[in-house]
Scaffold this active site. Structure first.
Site: not given
Ligand code: SAH
Length: 343
Positions: A90, A103, A110, A114, A117, A333
């Protein structure tokens, strides 16, 4: 066969010379790829026919497929791409008064997970290649028309400093006048705090902006919701950041998401101010958290946000408050990719 977008201008010049071809053709090829978004060597009409054939024999031009476009009422646009191996990537365009920011993502998923997120919810799949990162920008550039992209942030999905070898040439091409021609100071790399990457970046002599996703100013709290802190503790991170700003003389922005009931009390503001006290090259960017379904994350009320901010201001800390953008299209995100994958 190599993807031609993996080569910087210098790299391409060297390849051409090795073919026994004049190096200046690299500039024409860059213009075709990054200014005119061409994906076919046959269309590069100002190149000699022999060179076009040679390029076809040795390289391909990668491409991503757009699978979804979303436009927010505030003008933010989100694109969801599918890679050749069917992964979802994205990227977002954020137009503002004086700038248009792209962005981009640097990884599929990932690995740091976190807790606030969405990017890490489904784990880590793989690094994006340099050319996939550049493809995101090519499409964002097309989609933003008639506006031109002025800024670029590595704040999409993934940890850019865990994908250093692909992100570095991408930065060079984004910055190159023959590439996307975005000034180094308008390129921001954001990291959750990968110390070896910060140290390496300090030695590159680049003028890019560095953002560090801090989100907590004490060791235990940060470890609780940012597992990266267990590997690279706050104490060492701050030391590495100080060395970075000393070596490069560049400001570091510490991103601090304000999450209700987690890190947004006055005593949290006091810890943050103590951590950054007297450090002229540090700036704080406060971001009221986006609410993410499935994660217990929501922003504090306006009053608490201002109390937090004003305390930092009183302590002489440079601080900005970021306005949420694209909330109605899940522009935080990792969200779009996640929603799409769940359909
Ligand atoms: N891994 C890098 C690059 C991703 S940047 C990093 O952590 O810096 C993505 C930014 O979006 C980070 O600053 C991250 O903290 C922020 N973000 C993630 N979840 C969010 C949420 N729920 N609300 C607001 N910002 C969020």
């Amino acid at each position: 066969m190599q993807d031609i977008k993996e080569l910087t201008l210098k790299g391409l010049e060297e390849k051409l010379q090795a073919f026994g071809v004049q190096a200046y053709h690299a500039q024409q090829i860059f213009t075709w790829i990054y200014k005119k978004a061409t994906i076919d060597f046959g269309q590069m009409s100002d190149l000699p026919k022999g060179l076009r054939d040679k390029l076809k024999d040795n390289f391909y031009i990668s491409d991503l497929k757009i699978v979804k476009r979303l436009k927010s009422s505030d003008g933010t646009q989100k694109l969801l791409f599918q890679s050749q191996d069917t992964n979802l990537i994205e990227a977002v365009i954020i137009p503002a008064k004086d700038r248009v920011t792209a962005c981009v993502s640097t990884q599929v998923g990932c690995k740091w997970a976190c807790s606030f997120c969405a990017s890490g919810l489904k784990g880590f799949k793989r690094n994006l290649s340099c050319s996939e990162i550049l493809d995101e920008i090519l499409y964002l550039k097309k989609e933003a028309l008639p506006l031109a992209l002025t800024h670029l942030v590595f704040m999409g999905t993934g940890e850019p400093l865990d994908n250093y070898t692909q992100v570095l040439p991408a930065i060079k091409i984004i910055n190159s006048p023959l590439g996307f021609n975005i000034g180094a100071r308008r390129i921001t790399l954001s990291t959750s705090g990968i110390i070896p990457g910060i140290q390496k970046l300090a030695g590159e002599g680049l003028q890019v902006e560095l953002s560090v996703s801090l989100h907590a100013a004490d060791e235990a709290l940060r470890s609780r919701f940012m597992p990266v802190n267990k590997k690279y503790p706050l104490k060492d991170l701050i030391k590495a950041c100080k060395e970075y700003s000393f070596k490069t003389n560049r400001q570091i922005t510490f991103e601090y998401i304000l999450i209700k009931g987690v890190n947004s009390s006055l005593s949290n503001a006091q810890s943050l101010s103590r951590l950054l006290e007297g450090w002229k090259l540090a700036k704080v960017n406060l971001i009221p958290s986006n609410t993410i379904s499935g994660l217990k994350v929501e922003p504090p009320g306006k009053k608490d946000i201002l109390l937090f901010k004003n305390y930092l201001v009183q302590q002489g800390i440079k601080v900005t408050l970021r306005k949420a953008r694209g909330e109605d299209i899940n522009a935080a995100c990792g969200q779009l990719r996640l929603n799409y994958a769940q359909q």
